[in-house]
Enzyme design. Structure first.
Site, mmCIF file in Angstrom:
data_model
loop_
_atom_site.group_PDB
_atom_site.id
_atom_site.type_symbol
_atom_site.label_atom_id
_atom_site.label_comp_id
_atom_site.label_asym_id
_atom_site.label_seq_id
_atom_site.Cartn_x
_atom_site.Cartn_y
_atom_site.Cartn_z
ATOM 1 N N GLY A 93 0.826 -1.202 0.000
ATOM 2 C CA GLY A 93 0.000 0.000 0.000
ATOM 3 C C GLY A 93 0.861 1.254 0.000
ATOM 4 O O GLY A 93 1.851 1.326 0.719
ATOM 5 N N THR B 160 -2.017 7.163 2.041
ATOM 6 C CA THR B 160 -1.575 8.162 3.020
ATOM 7 C C THR B 160 -0.597 7.562 4.015
ATOM 8 O O THR B 160 0.508 8.077 4.203
ATOM 9 C CB THR B 160 -2.803 8.709 3.771
ATOM 10 O OG1 THR B 160 -3.758 9.118 2.809
ATOM 11 C CG2 THR B 160 -2.426 9.881 4.641
ATOM 12 N N GLU C 198 0.426 -1.960 16.441
ATOM 13 C CA GLU C 198 0.220 -0.758 17.285
ATOM 14 C C GLU C 198 -0.664 0.275 16.605
ATOM 15 O O GLU C 198 -1.529 0.882 17.239
ATOM 16 C CB GLU C 198 1.585 -0.148 17.624
ATOM 17 C CG GLU C 198 1.543 0.969 18.644
ATOM 18 C CD GLU C 198 1.001 0.492 19.990
ATOM 19 O OE1 GLU C 198 -0.181 0.774 20.257
ATOM 20 O OE2 GLU C 198 1.738 -0.156 20.753
ATOM 21 N N LYS D 163 -11.931 -1.252 17.900
ATOM 22 C CA LYS D 163 -10.756 -0.935 18.720
ATOM 23 C C LYS D 163 -10.929 -1.406 20.164
ATOM 24 O O LYS D 163 -9.992 -1.929 20.767
ATOM 25 C CB LYS D 163 -10.476 0.561 18.656
ATOM 26 C CG LYS D 163 -9.994 0.984 17.262
ATOM 27 C CD LYS D 163 -10.003 2.488 17.117
ATOM 28 C CE LYS D 163 -9.522 2.924 15.741
ATOM 29 N NZ LYS D 163 -9.810 4.357 15.496
ATOM 30 N N GLY E 279 -4.135 10.262 11.075
ATOM 31 C CA GLY E 279 -3.273 11.211 10.372
ATOM 32 C C GLY E 279 -2.053 10.503 9.829
ATOM 33 O O GLY E 279 -1.602 9.506 10.379
#
Lengths: 430, 430
Positions: free
Chosen positions: B15, B18, B133, B209, B306
């Protein structure tokens, strides 16, 4: 998982005080879980104490010994857990232990801050684990986070509330309007402050911790003597009142910053804006705020002291070391200081200042004072004049960021002016 | 440190979106530091993309390939970094990679939450590292903390703000008085929310999560389907206004609790008191609060999403895995679920409730309503009646802690009463 239940890793505990007895209890409590977590049972096989004949609640007396020789000579013991504190004999014991091939877990911040270099080098040389999570900020896992989770980060700033005693005192002053002396007395009565509170209130304890964190974060050795330190003895209820006026609280923080010119490392009280995550860290809690160029801001919060939180950090390290033994790790690479960055002189660093002063209450005084600042290249961000009596006005000034040297110059000139009665507070501002 | 500069660990990136391009940049930036940190150079040797002919800024085109076969067959590549997202083909690739003896780092929470079991078992079987992580709370190192630093802890509660989009929306509603729709639109315009915001605003992302964190913390498998989930679509500006009246804020949190009867795991909006550390976690920040019986309360805070924060977490894992390869670790013990604890039905758990309802504005109504609660064993902690018009009064009630089943009973009775016009909000209270 076949034979894991039968594997046993034996450890010796040096010290059976508050933390030591906490570790012993916790290891007992988690007995059934260790095989799953570490791949082996963990047994505290011996406990070194000064007086082995003294009874200790919850600890079988046959574990107690006053002979270090007995422990170091016992080949079945593979981990030494040092919770006795102080420099000697702790240091000699740990060096001897590593030379004998034993792994080390310690909670001793004085020892790490002063002799970390020698201890870590010895660990590296003999291929030993050397873990000290509990030495900084109790059960806040900041050592592990800096060493491993943030290993790929370019860390540029660490700012931590790492002394619970002073944070308790400042919290009480802020929330209940107590004076410093009243809050210190309460902290002493509650057992948060020691009979001689010097190490806490003068910032020495925080200084040791920020030196340790800075060394790890910046991969460059920072020792206690590199840290510029101011404590909280001079903080008054009035300073806290004015901080509120500026929508801030006063906290004692350890700060370490890195840029292309080197490392800045200091402990001092500062005004932090209410919205900052550290501003709500109250009572005896600790928190460490870390800025990295990729991670941006992160923060780690928890109890920085106390029997069970500290024991939790020690036992966490113990688990990791036991695992390493079972998994036969080698080359543990304990020291990560591979740079030699210069330490900046405090006068060459930049700060914002909160200045509270008593001046003559007559026309032209303010112009006089502000012109002194102007000449020294100090620009004023905010100014408050609230009280005036008997011809004296109290002036509170917050400056923009300025080189500490220039600010010192301005301060020296101000002190000599006849219109300046006294300068009662000087506190940095975040 | 002799030959470290010459050792190279090669990784392939799956990949180049971003996160992928962020990882590539970060690995390049830290090139000189890796030998010191991991004991070897780290090289991104290949990058798997759909269209290898498309140019990607900052990435040399000769690294790009559209052939998984080329990567899996390359024995010089020892680490696979999966940042492509989605279930397939990511899952098949990672299973194949581990069977071929390659180590894995992934940021794919959907994959871990749904197929964590199979993936971790495979890693265990083939002795591979399997690190994730970045899959939970971005660069907040909660997986590492739960797995290692808190390994000796008996963790009883986790409460986390782990979805940045919903936290941004609720922060804007709280701070600027926006409606839900206005705040969602702003979040979408800023790129925080996706065109279809379902996974975020309906709590599904947070559900994945909390399932992952609960599994690790409680050493017992918790899957996405075990999680009771409510989203934030029904939260109104009025609810936020009333929360303020109770000195609280509304946050979407994932909660997992453990006691002797099993595990309770849910995602829902709750009222949190202003003083709670999670209350000041604003904008798109994440934070996870953990309670252990020895550590007491700890909290971990940072950017949950982000490009660079996520890349930082991935690269941190990459460093750890590279180190493990250099240090030749074996038996990495990736899965820590050794218990089989029951999952509680939401109706059997206990909560406090915030209830906003419109009732007939006439004498006796309040007595009528409170008697319904009394009969169902629900006790009322606080009550506010602020507005009344056209014969309708708005009533806001906060209850004490009560079994959800009993509260549902009371609610069903209330709904049938002619004096109850409507029940507009039902939110849990911390």
């Amino acid at each position: 998982m076949e034979s894991v239940q039968n594997k046993i890793v034996k450890a010796a505990l040096l010290g059976a005080g508050t933390v030591g007895s906490g570790v012993y209890e916790l290891v007992k409590e988690r007995q059934e879980d260790f095989p799953h977590i570490c791949g082996a049972q963990i047994e505290i096989a011996k406990i070194l104490v000064r007086d082995a004949s003294k009874e200790r609640a919850g600890i079988p007396s046959d574990l107690l010994t006053d002979s270090w020789e007995e422990i170091i000579a016992d080949d079945s013991i593979s981990i030494i857990i040092e919770v006795m504190g102080g420099i000697e004999p702790a240091k000699s014991y740990l060096l001897e232990a590593m030379k004998a091939g034993k792994q080390v877990v310690t909670a001793n911040k004085d020892l790490i801050a002063e002799h970390g270099h020698e201890l870590l080098d010895t660990a590296e040389k003999y291929g030993c684990d050397f873990k000290f999570e509990a030495a900084v900020a109790g059960c806040v896992p900041i050592i592990q986070v800096l060493k491993q989770s943030m290993s790929s980060e370019n860390i540029t700033e660490i700012m931590g509330i790492v002394n619970g005693t002073t944070n308790y005192i400042l919290t009480r002053m802020t929330q209940s309007g107590m004076s410093y002396d009243e809050a210190l007395k309460e902290a002493t009565d509650l057992g948060y402050a020691e009979a001689d509170p010097t190490a806490d209130v003068d910032g020495l304890d925080a200084g040791r911790k920020i030196a340790i964190m800075a060394s790890i974060a910046f991969h460059s050795r920072v020792t206690f003597s590199d840290v510029y330190i101011e404590g909280i003895r001079n903080i008054t209820a009035k300073d806290i009142f004015y901080a509120k006026e500026f929508n801030s609280v006063i906290k004692l923080v350890g700060i370490a910053r890195k840029d292309e010119n080197g490392i800045e490392v200091k402990v001092l009280p500062i005004l932090i804006p209410q919205e900052h995550p550290l501003a709500t860290v109250n009572d005896s809690f600790n928190a460490v705020f870390v800025h990295g160029t990729a991670s941006d801001d992160t923060m780690y919060y928890g109890r920085g002291a106390g029997k069970r939180p500290t024991a939790s950090a020690v036992t966490g390290d113990l688990c990791t070391v036991a695992r390493h033994i079972i998994e036969k790790h080698s080359n543990l690479h304990v020291c990560s200081c591979y740079k030699e960055l210069p330490i900046k002189n405090i006068q060459d660093t930049y700060s914002r200042f909160f200045l509270r002063m008593q001046v003559a209450d007559r026309p032209g005084v303010l112009a006089n004072i502000t012109s002194v600042f102007g000449t020294s290249q100090v620009s004023i961000a905010q100014i408050i004049q609230k009280s005036r009596q008997n011809g004296i006005a109290e002036l509170v000034i917050i400056t923009d960021k300025v080189k500490e040297l220039y600010f010192s110059d301005a301060l020296n000139i101000l002190k000599r002016l006849s219109i300046v009665n006294s300068i009662s507070s000087l506190i940095r501002v975040y």
